[in-house]
Each structure stands twice: as structure tokens, then as C-alpha cells.
Design an enzyme around this catalytic site. Structure first.
Site, PDB file in Angstrom:
ATOM      1  CG  HIS A 100       0.600   6.791   0.622  1.00 59.58           C
ATOM      2  ND1 HIS A 100      -0.180   7.646   0.837  1.00 59.58           N
ATOM      3  CD2 HIS A 100      -0.083   5.606   1.204  1.00 59.58           C
ATOM      4  CE1 HIS A 100      -1.148   7.216   1.430  1.00 59.58           C
ATOM      5  NE2 HIS A 100      -1.230   6.282   1.867  1.00 59.58           N
ATOM      6  CG  HIS A 123      -1.652   1.405   1.695  1.00 63.10           C
ATOM      7  ND1 HIS A 123      -2.603   1.651   0.905  1.00 63.10           N
ATOM      8  CD2 HIS A 123      -1.350   2.336   2.395  1.00 63.10           C
ATOM      9  CE1 HIS A 123      -3.173   2.815   1.387  1.00 63.10           C
ATOM     10  NE2 HIS A 123      -2.223   3.200   2.342  1.00 63.10           N
ATOM     11  CB  SER A 133      -2.446  -0.079  -2.844  1.00 62.67           C
ATOM     12  OG  SER A 133      -3.264   0.746  -1.745  1.00 62.67           O
TER      13      SER A 133
END
Length: 462
Positions: free
Chosen positions: A295, A290, A354
Site C-alpha cells: 500500500h 502487505h 505483496s
């Protein structure tokens, strides 16, 4: 990792009986104080908490924040999380009494040696220097090496041992140090590769252009490949050069306040562990898949980095109510935000980028999409185990940033703050003297701009 990377509901999942900003005692106000968080367990019986809190009152301990939850260790106990401040002498006596009457699980120093000027009544503590993130980053609320019974890896002793390794790495890390290299296992790399392979098939048609621009750079400089899990140190160095952000390892969920405070310093708390291999497409918590796939590509984008930092700065010294609103806005932008590019919906939220299933859903005609407006977005319910009931659309990062700037004016704070990139510290703008310094800096920058424009005009005239 913000307790959900900022899902307010998940941050408080399992926690109840909150008492915010209650000061049990204001004695010793002029003495040097120490700020500490304590996690202790006691028997789940009537009057147990009252007896424990009486100890704090008797020792003149200021209680800033209290939370309780069911114990993950024994069904007959409850765990109490306390954020408190006191003189060192009173605190030492408190610990001795607590050890007799309760089971102390952990002690984490938060901030010590405050001056009287800094310790303002009713103002939640926040880091003033980037080094102070070493304290707040250890206040992990959820997971870490302790997994819930419904976690896919709960019954896997090897996986739990591996999680303990990542907790130790994060807890021992200090800002400015190189992030230790992780030798990922064959099973972890296989899990990462499965997620990587399926998501990269969707990115060309689902991810925003800023994401698509930065992803090849991460492949080139940080080793983003199906058969390789990037190292956080390589990622941090890359981000520093691109947008001024860095990453630091974290053991588990942080509170929204602590996570957002990191963003104010352009520091992103990032997990290193990999989700359990039994289900590569599901994780009850943000993992390195993730963080790195969701990010990092957008943290490399300067405009997005600025948006993230401004959101973090607004949270400093804000009330718990306002932090909750800011965290919700973060959730529906940085985690699950949508934008429109070339007439098409595109995802920029890390939670979408994600998640294979929700990325497809959010851009389908089945999803409810609303314009991003912080005043209404901040009251939208954040869902954890299912797709979101609604997603919020911004035309650009600049639009989202401008709307959040307007919204930040409604945040209740006794003063404004300014980030100093040279000292990596936060300056409090609470009097004319501090504001005069900011004005002088602005005048200096304007002088540079005017000089540049003058040279451009001369060159154009030639």
C-alpha cells in the site's frame, strides 16, 4: 486494515444472521444518547438470542446493527455483536442485566453526546472529525490477538503473545500521537527480509511506474531494506509530506464502513505485526509486509491518494448495500487493480504487489483481465484463499477516479459531504447555507488561478 482491506466476503467470514438498521425502540429520542458497540457471548441454544434481545427492547435500546458468529472461545457459545444507542441511564441498566444473563466480552464507545440534528433516522453513524477515528478504529471484527484454528500461528504461544503486544499498541493509540516504535525480533526481520527480497526482484517488470518512482524514496527516507522493517511513524511522516495521508496502527480487521471512513480523512489503518515465520509467503490476513510493500508506495502518489480519499468520502452515510459495492470496487482497484503502461500490463493493487505468486499470475496469459467498470466490478466475487477469477484494468488512476465519480452518483445518500483539510473534519452539505460556503471557497480559489494566469500572460508578453 479493512476487514480484508476491503474484501467484503472476508469481513463477514464466519458471521451470519445480520439484521441491519432495525430500530427496536424510538423512545427517548429527544434525550442525550450514547452510541456503543457491545460484544457478548451466550449459550448456543434455541431462544437464547431472543431472550437477550428482549433485554434491549425492555430497556428501550435502539439497535442499529446486529451480527452473530460462532464463539472462538467455547464451542457451546455464540458471540453477538451489537451496535446500539440509548440514553446513558438506560444503557447502564442494560449492562447490569446483560452481565447477569450473558458474558460481556467487550464494550467500545462509538459516539456520544449526539445532538438531535446529527442523529438522523436510518443514517449510519460516521466520523465527522478525525479524532473520532479513535472510536471506530477499535471496533475490530477479526483476528487481533484471537487467531482462528487454521491460522499458521494458532498453536504458537510466543507468536500469540507477540500479537497481543501489537493489539495493545493499536488500542492505546490516539490520533495525533507519535506511533510507538517497535523493536522487531530477529525472526520477524528474517520473515520480512524473505518477502522483501523476492518481491523486489519482480517489481521492475511487474509494478506500475508510480510505484517504482516512490519505492526508492521510501528506501531513502523510511529505511526500506531487507534487514530492516520500517517504523510506521517514519512512514506516516513521509506520506504526510508527499500526499497528505497518514497511517495509524490497527489491531485487526475493521468493517468496510469503518475502514473506508478512515480513507475519507486520508488516514490509512495499518497493521504492525508480521506474518508467522513458518510460511513467509502466506498470510490469511494483511500484515505489515502487505501494508508497507503493497500500500504505502502508492499512497505516496498524490493522484492515487486522491482516488482513495474520494472512495472513502462516498462511503460516508451510504447504505450497507452501497458500502458493500464500494468496498468491492476498492478491492478490485486498490487491492488487486491493474493498469496498462507503455503497452504492458502493470500492477498497482497492494494485494498483488505483496504476493509473489499472485503478482506473477495476474500479469500472465492465464489471468482473465476485464476493463474496470464500477457497475459490473461491484458484483464480482472477492476470493480469499485462491487467486482472483478476474482482474480489472484501468488505463490510469485518473480514469479509475473519473469512473468512480460517476458511479458515486448512484450511491443512495440523503446529502453530500465535503472534507475540510484545515479542520480535518467532514462537512455535511444539506442546505443552501452550507453549499454557499463551498461556492465562496471555490470562487476564492478561482480568483487565485485567474491572478496566476494573468501574471503568466504578462510575463509571456514581455
Amino acid at each position: 486494515m479493512i476487514a480484508y482491506h476491503v474484501k467484503p466476503e472476508q469481513v463477514h467470514k464466519g458471521w451470519f444472521n445480520k439484521y441491519d438498521e432495525k430500530k427496536v425502540s424510538k423512545e427517548n429520542g429527544k434525550n442525550e444518547t450514547t452510541r456503543t458497540t457491545i460484544l457478548f457471548a451466550l449459550k448456543n441454544e434455541v431462544g437464547g438470542l431472543v431472550k437477550a434481545l428482549q433485554i434491549f427492547q425492555d430497556k428501550h435500546i435502539n439497535l442499529v446493527h446486529i451480527e452473530s458468529r460462532k464463539s472462538k472461545r467455547r464451542a457451546s457459545e455464540v458471540e453477538i455483536f451489537v451496535d446500539c444507542s440509548s440514553t446513558k441511564e438506560d444503557f447502564n441498566e442494560l449492562i447490569q442485566l446483560l452481565r447477569v444473563n450473558t458474558n460481556i466480552i467487550s464494550l467500545n464507545p462509538l459516539a456520544s453526546n449526539w445532538t438531535e440534528e446529527e442523529e438522523l433516522d436510518d443514517i449510519p453513524w460516521f466520523p465527522r472529525k478525525i479524532s473520532e477515528l479513535d472510536k471506530s478504529s477499535q471496533r475490530v471484527l477479526m483476528y487481533g490477538s484471537d487467531l482462528d484454528a487454521d491460522h499458521p500461528g494458532f498453536k504458537d504461544d510466543v507468536y500469540r503473545s507477540r500479537r497481543k503486544y501489537f493489539v495493545d499498541v493499536a488500542m492505546n493509540y490516539k490520533i495525533g500521537q507519535p506511533i510507538p516504535k517497535v523493536e522487531y525480533t530477529e525472526e520477524e526481520i528474517k520473515t520480512w527480509g524473505t518477502v522483501f527480497r523476492e518481491l523486489t526482484k519482480l517489481y521492475p517488470t511487474h509494478a506500475c511506474r508510480e510505484y517504482l518512482k516512490n519505492f526508492p524514496l521510501l528506501t531513502k527516507h523510511c529505511g526500506y531494506r531487507e534487514d530492516n522493517i520500517p517504523q510506521l511513524e517514519d512512514v506516516s511522516v513521509f506520506l504526510k509530506e508527499r500526499s497528505g495521508f497518514v497511517v495509524r496502527p490497527v489491531a485487526g480487521y475493521l468493517s468496510p464502513r469503518d475502514f473506508l471512513a478512515g480513507l475519507a480523512f486520508r488516514v490509512f489503518h495499518c497493521t504492525q505485526y508480521v506474518r508467522h515465520s513458518s510460511d513467509p509467503f502466506y498470510t490469511p490476513e494483511p500484515d505489515t509486509c502487505h501494508e508497507l510493500l503493497g500500500h504505502v508506495p502508492l499512497l505516496a502518489e498524490p493522484s492515487f491518494a486522491e482516488f482513495s480519499q474520494e472512495l472513502g468520502l462516498v462511503s460516508l452515510a451510504a447504505t450497507d448495500e452501497d458500502v458493500h459495492k464500494l468496498a468491492t470496487c476498492y478491492f478490485f482497484t486498490v487491492e488487486f487493480g491493474l493498469c496498462k503502461q507503455d503497452g504492458q500490463l502493470r500492477a498497482y493493487g497492494a494485494g498483488l504487489l505483496s504476493s509473489i505468486g499472485e503478482l506473477k499470475h495476474a500479469l500472465s496469459d492465464k489471468a482473465i483481465v476485464k476493463p474496470f467498470d464500477p457497475k459490473t466490478t461491484c458484483i464480482q466475487e472477492c476470493l480469499i484463499t485462491t487467486f482472483q477469477e478476474a482482474y480489472f484494468l484501468s488505463e490510469s488512476f485518473e480514469e479509475a477516479k473519473n469512473k468512480m465519480r460517476e458511479f458515486s452518483k448512484t450511491v443512495k445518500r440523503p446529502y453530500s459531504v465535503l472534507y475540510n483539510p484545515y479542520t480535518q473534519s467532514v462537512e455535511i452539505l444539506k442546505d443552501t447555507k452550507s453549499i454557499e460556503k463551498v461556492v465562496q471557497d471555490i470562487q476564492g480559489n478561482l480568483g487565485t488561478v485567474c491572478d496566476a494566469l494573468s501574471k503568466i500572460n504578462k510575463h509571456s508578453a514581455i
